[in-house]
Design a protein around this motif. Structure first.
Motif, PDB file in Angstrom:
ATOM      1  N   SER A   1      -6.782   7.967   5.640  1.00  0.00           N
ATOM      2  CA  SER A   1      -6.195   8.918   6.591  1.00  0.00           C
ATOM      3  C   SER A   1      -4.799   9.349   6.167  1.00  0.00           C
ATOM      4  N   TYR A   2      -4.138   8.542   5.332  1.00  0.00           N
ATOM      5  CA  TYR A   2      -2.794   8.886   4.874  1.00  0.00           C
ATOM      6  C   TYR A   2      -2.803   9.963   3.787  1.00  0.00           C
ATOM      7  N   LEU A   3      -3.992  10.340   3.338  1.00  0.00           N
ATOM      8  CA  LEU A   3      -4.128  11.504   2.464  1.00  0.00           C
ATOM      9  C   LEU A   3      -4.558  12.735   3.250  1.00  0.00           C
ATOM     10  N   GLY A   4      -4.839  12.540   4.535  1.00  0.00           N
ATOM     11  CA  GLY A   4      -5.332  13.626   5.365  1.00  0.00           C
ATOM     12  C   GLY A   4      -4.492  13.823   6.601  1.00  0.00           C
ATOM     13  N   ALA A   5      -5.092  13.534   7.764  1.00  0.00           N
ATOM     14  CA  ALA A   5      -4.472  13.864   9.039  1.00  0.00           C
ATOM     15  C   ALA A   5      -3.131  13.187   9.263  1.00  0.00           C
ATOM     16  N   LEU A   6      -2.935  11.978   8.723  1.00  0.00           N
ATOM     17  CA  LEU A   6      -1.673  11.269   8.913  1.00  0.00           C
ATOM     18  C   LEU A   6      -0.757  11.357   7.693  1.00  0.00           C
TER      19      LEU A   6
ATOM     20  N   ILE B   1       2.541   2.880   3.185  1.00  0.00           N
ATOM     21  CA  ILE B   1       1.641   3.129   4.299  1.00  0.00           C
ATOM     22  C   ILE B   1       1.197   1.796   4.888  1.00  0.00           C
ATOM     23  N   ASP B   2       0.685   1.854   6.101  1.00  0.00           N
ATOM     24  CA  ASP B   2       0.289   0.644   6.805  1.00  0.00           C
ATOM     25  C   ASP B   2      -1.203   0.690   7.123  1.00  0.00           C
ATOM     26  N   PRO B   3      -2.041  -0.020   6.365  1.00  0.00           N
ATOM     27  CA  PRO B   3      -3.486  -0.012   6.615  1.00  0.00           C
ATOM     28  C   PRO B   3      -3.870  -0.644   7.945  1.00  0.00           C
ATOM     29  N   GLN B   4      -2.948  -1.379   8.578  1.00  0.00           N
ATOM     30  CA  GLN B   4      -3.228  -1.967   9.885  1.00  0.00           C
ATOM     31  C   GLN B   4      -3.108  -0.932  11.000  1.00  0.00           C
TER      32      GLN B   4
ATOM     33  N   TRP C   1       0.847  -1.192   0.000  1.00  0.00           N
ATOM     34  CA  TRP C   1       0.000   0.000   0.000  1.00  0.00           C
ATOM     35  C   TRP C   1       0.883   1.242   0.000  1.00  0.00           C
ATOM     36  N   VAL C   2       0.528   2.216  -0.827  1.00  0.00           N
ATOM     37  CA  VAL C   2       1.390   3.379  -1.034  1.00  0.00           C
ATOM     38  C   VAL C   2       0.565   4.655  -1.194  1.00  0.00           C
ATOM     39  N   VAL C   3       1.247   5.767  -1.004  1.00  0.00           N
ATOM     40  CA  VAL C   3       0.725   7.100  -1.298  1.00  0.00           C
ATOM     41  C   VAL C   3       1.693   7.771  -2.252  1.00  0.00           C
ATOM     42  N   GLY C   4       1.166   8.522  -3.207  1.00  0.00           N
ATOM     43  CA  GLY C   4       2.021   9.252  -4.133  1.00  0.00           C
ATOM     44  C   GLY C   4       1.237  10.317  -4.878  1.00  0.00           C
ATOM     45  N   ARG C   5       1.956  11.201  -5.515  1.00  0.00           N
ATOM     46  CA  ARG C   5       1.318  12.241  -6.330  1.00  0.00           C
ATOM     47  C   ARG C   5       1.072  11.643  -7.719  1.00  0.00           C
ATOM     48  N   LEU C   6       0.008  10.849  -7.813  1.00  0.00           N
ATOM     49  CA  LEU C   6      -0.209  10.005  -8.989  1.00  0.00           C
ATOM     50  C   LEU C   6      -1.335  10.469  -9.897  1.00  0.00           C
ATOM     51  N   GLY C   7      -2.056  11.526  -9.523  1.00  0.00           N
ATOM     52  CA  GLY C   7      -3.007  12.134 -10.432  1.00  0.00           C
ATOM     53  C   GLY C   7      -4.410  11.572 -10.371  1.00  0.00           C
ATOM     54  N   TRP C   8      -5.305  12.240 -11.087  1.00  0.00           N
ATOM     55  CA  TRP C   8      -6.728  11.896 -11.111  1.00  0.00           C
ATOM     56  C   TRP C   8      -6.944  10.765 -12.118  1.00  0.00           C
ATOM     57  N   GLN C   9      -6.721   9.529 -11.703  1.00  0.00           N
ATOM     58  CA  GLN C   9      -6.861   8.396 -12.601  1.00  0.00           C
ATOM     59  C   GLN C   9      -7.028   7.102 -11.811  1.00  0.00           C
TER      60      GLN C   9
END
Length: 336
Positions: free
Chosen positions: A123-128, A114-117, A93-101
């Protein structure tokens, strides 16, 4: 798992004032094979942020503008479904600046695991995530908040403002929020725990601000600029600090707002400093550590406004710019 087609939201035309649906285009493109060292990410959530509006202009600001026909910029959270990178296997699981797609191709260096557990993916796009880091950088690193100070924050029901308020409360500060409407103000005090909230849409906004200010504010965390910044300046204490995070009240303005209370900056020796979090990567780890600790001990809660379907991203983005969200505005691309 192999995908052959990809839906994308493209930047179709420059807006004049508030964006309209015709400024966006839903398109479908073919997905080619991965190159060595690349991964394919199935995007589950897309963050819609006010800064994207600045990227839709014709002139660069702190970041380059987007070219017409490009995929809209934006951060996503998702799962690696194909990999030709040994250090990032399928299922990561990851976060990145990957665009509207729906799907994105990237290299591991462009992604953050990121760790969904530990916390929900969104939340990793927001508060965390970067939103929380933005709040921390402005309040702690730029604003230099001290325990027990008096803090004012605009857009206090929004993604950044709500985290700012809670981080300040965690330091024993007296915190007053500014939000639009009684419903949002109630969320600011009841959900986010701020000491008071002022409704900037109310006829007596100025009187409310004067009453709430008391002996003044040490920090005004500004997300909006314009008339609210103007109104806050007379209520700052000597040597007060104003971290300037955003100017959302001005992003769609066709005529700039002229601040009239600038004399207060001189009289009270105020410091106003704009900032962009990408300039402060050296403190990201420290910020993230505090955010995760606050979340774990229950001192940090968050709200999300979620719209399902990539195709609905343009209307959700416009609604967010008009104040239609509480907390982080997200698109859920893949249903839970």
């Amino acid at each position: 798992m192999s995908q052959t087609t990809n839906r994308q939201i493209l930047f179709a035309s420059h807006p004049d004032g508030m964006p309209k649906p015709e400024n966006f285009e839903l398109a479908t493109s073919a997905l080619g094979p991965l190159a060595e060292g690349e991964v394919r990410v199935e995007n589950h959530y897309l963050a819609l942020d006010p800064y994207i509006r600045m990227r839709m202009e014709t002139k660069d600001s702190y970041a380059p503008v987007m070219a017409l026909g490009e995929v809209l910029v934006g951060r996503t959270a998702g799962k690696v479904i194909e990999s030709r990178a040994p250090d990032m296997p399928e299922g990561t699981w990851v976060v990145g600046r990957l665009g509207w797609q729906d799907y994105s191709t990237a290299k591991p260096a462009e992604l953050t695991r990121i760790d969904p557990q530990k916390a929900p993916v969104s939340s990793y796009l927001g508060a965390l995530g970067s939103t929380g880091v933005t709040a921390w950088v402005g309040l702690v690193h730029i604003g230099g908040v001290q325990d027990g100070e008096s803090v004012l924050v605009s857009a206090a029901s929004g993604a950044v403002g709500s985290v700012v308020g809670q981080l300040a409360k965690r330091r024993g500060c007296r915190v007053v929020g500014i939000a639009g409407g009684p419903k949002k103000c109630k969320i600011v005090t009841d959900r986010f725990g701020l000491d008071a909230c002022i409704d900037y849409k109310a006829d007596d906004f100025s009187d409310q601000l004067t009453q709430a200010a008391g002996t003044g504010f040490d920090i005004y965390y500004d997300n909006v600029g314009g008339p609210i910044l103007d109104a806050a300046l007379p209520h700052m204490r000597n040597n007060g600090r104003i971290p300037l995070c955003g100017l959302v009240s001005q992003y769609n303005a066709t005529k700039p707002y002229g601040v009239t209370n600038l004399r207060e900056v001189f009289n009270k020796r105020l410091t106003i400093r704009g900032f962009v979090i990408s300039d402060h990567r050296d403190v990201f780890a420290k910020a993230t550590q505090e955010l995760e600790a606050a979340y774990a001990d229950g001192a940090l809660v968050y709200e999300e406004t979620i719209q399902d379907g990539l195709e609905n991203a343009p209307t959700a983005f416009i609604s967010m710019l008009q104040g239609g969200n509480v907390g982080k505005q997200l698109i859920r691309i893949i249903p839970d």
